[in-house]
Scaffold this motif. Sequence first.
Motif, PDB file in Angstrom:
ATOM      1  N   LEU A  50       0.830  -1.208   0.000  1.00 43.57           N
ATOM      2  CA  LEU A  50       0.000   0.000   0.000  1.00 43.57           C
ATOM      3  C   LEU A  50       0.867   1.262   0.000  1.00 43.57           C
ATOM      4  O   LEU A  50       0.539   2.251  -0.679  1.00 43.57           O
ATOM      5  CB  LEU A  50      -0.948  -0.009   1.201  1.00 43.57           C
ATOM      6  N   VAL A  51       1.983   1.225   0.722  1.00 44.38           N
ATOM      7  CA  VAL A  51       2.920   2.357   0.697  1.00 44.38           C
ATOM      8  C   VAL A  51       3.489   2.522  -0.706  1.00 44.38           C
ATOM      9  O   VAL A  51       3.642   3.644  -1.209  1.00 44.38           O
ATOM     10  CB  VAL A  51       4.046   2.158   1.748  1.00 44.38           C
ATOM     11  N   GLY A  52       3.790   1.406  -1.360  1.00 47.48           N
ATOM     12  CA  GLY A  52       4.291   1.459  -2.738  1.00 47.48           C
ATOM     13  C   GLY A  52       3.285   2.082  -3.682  1.00 47.48           C
ATOM     14  O   GLY A  52       3.647   2.877  -4.572  1.00 47.48           O
ATOM     15  N   ILE A  53       2.009   1.750  -3.524  1.00 46.90           N
ATOM     16  CA  ILE A  53       0.959   2.368  -4.349  1.00 46.90           C
ATOM     17  C   ILE A  53       0.933   3.868  -4.108  1.00 46.90           C
ATOM     18  O   ILE A  53       0.833   4.661  -5.055  1.00 46.90           O
ATOM     19  CB  ILE A  53      -0.419   1.733  -4.059  1.00 46.90           C
ATOM     20  N   ALA A  54       1.021   4.251  -2.825  1.00 43.56           N
ATOM     21  CA  ALA A  54       1.008   5.686  -2.498  1.00 43.56           C
ATOM     22  C   ALA A  54       2.201   6.393  -3.140  1.00 43.56           C
ATOM     23  O   ALA A  54       2.062   7.499  -3.686  1.00 43.56           O
ATOM     24  CB  ALA A  54       1.018   5.881  -0.981  1.00 43.56           C
ATOM     25  N   LEU A  55       3.378   5.785  -3.090  1.00 42.85           N
ATOM     26  CA  LEU A  55       4.556   6.385  -3.730  1.00 42.85           C
ATOM     27  C   LEU A  55       4.384   6.473  -5.241  1.00 42.85           C
ATOM     28  O   LEU A  55       4.754   7.484  -5.862  1.00 42.85           O
ATOM     29  CB  LEU A  55       5.814   5.571  -3.398  1.00 42.85           C
ATOM     30  N   LEU A  56       3.845   5.442  -5.833  1.00 40.33           N
ATOM     31  CA  LEU A  56       3.609   5.434  -7.278  1.00 40.33           C
ATOM     32  C   LEU A  56       2.677   6.568  -7.676  1.00 40.33           C
ATOM     33  O   LEU A  56       2.957   7.326  -8.618  1.00 40.33           O
ATOM     34  CB  LEU A  56       3.044   4.084  -7.706  1.00 40.33           C
ATOM     35  N   MET A  57       1.592   6.701  -6.940  1.00 43.10           N
ATOM     36  CA  MET A  57       0.621   7.767  -7.247  1.00 43.10           C
ATOM     37  C   MET A  57       1.220   9.149  -6.987  1.00 43.10           C
ATOM     38  O   MET A  57       1.015  10.082  -7.772  1.00 43.10           O
ATOM     39  CB  MET A  57      -0.647   7.566  -6.419  1.00 43.10           C
ATOM     40  N   ALA A  58       1.972   9.285  -5.883  1.00 49.02           N
ATOM     41  CA  ALA A  58       2.577  10.578  -5.570  1.00 49.02           C
ATOM     42  C   ALA A  58       3.580  10.970  -6.646  1.00 49.02           C
ATOM     43  O   ALA A  58       3.667  12.152  -7.038  1.00 49.02           O
ATOM     44  CB  ALA A  58       3.262  10.526  -4.204  1.00 49.02           C
ATOM     45  N   GLY A  59       4.332  10.010  -7.140  1.00 47.06           N
ATOM     46  CA  GLY A  59       5.279  10.297  -8.215  1.00 47.06           C
ATOM     47  C   GLY A  59       4.588  10.716  -9.494  1.00 47.06           C
ATOM     48  O   GLY A  59       5.075  11.584 -10.224  1.00 47.06           O
TER      49      GLY A  59
END
Length: 131
Positions: A50-59
């Motif tokens: 879920l943190v990875g998804i958040a980073l992907l979206m933030a990027g």
Amino acid sequence: MPLSEHEQRMLEQMERALYAEDPKFATALEGSGLRTYTRRRVYQAVAGFLVGIALLMAGMVAQQIWVSVVGFLVMLGCAVLAVTGWRKAPKPGEQPSGVPGGGSRNSPRQRRSMMDRIEQRWQRRRDEQGQ
């Protein structure tokens, strides 16, 4: 140096007394450590995903490609951890071989392996003290 016959009998007697006095405590000491460990590992991997998804979206929002790539790599790593942890996790009510507390509590093979582990620990301690 293995335990003498007298020491083995005393140890088995103490084990039986522990089970007779407080079976819930004795069962808790046996534990199902591998199942708890793998379950915790899978939950941590899901949280990391879920943190990875958040980073992907933030990027993507910030138009920072490197943040998106890091997010994707975090997602990929956590997915691998979750899948491998899930496959290795023993099913409820099942204990894999080699896990303390696995199998029937009264089986002679399990009791013997417990005695072997205790003997190994005793020997290791005596070796450490002698050096």
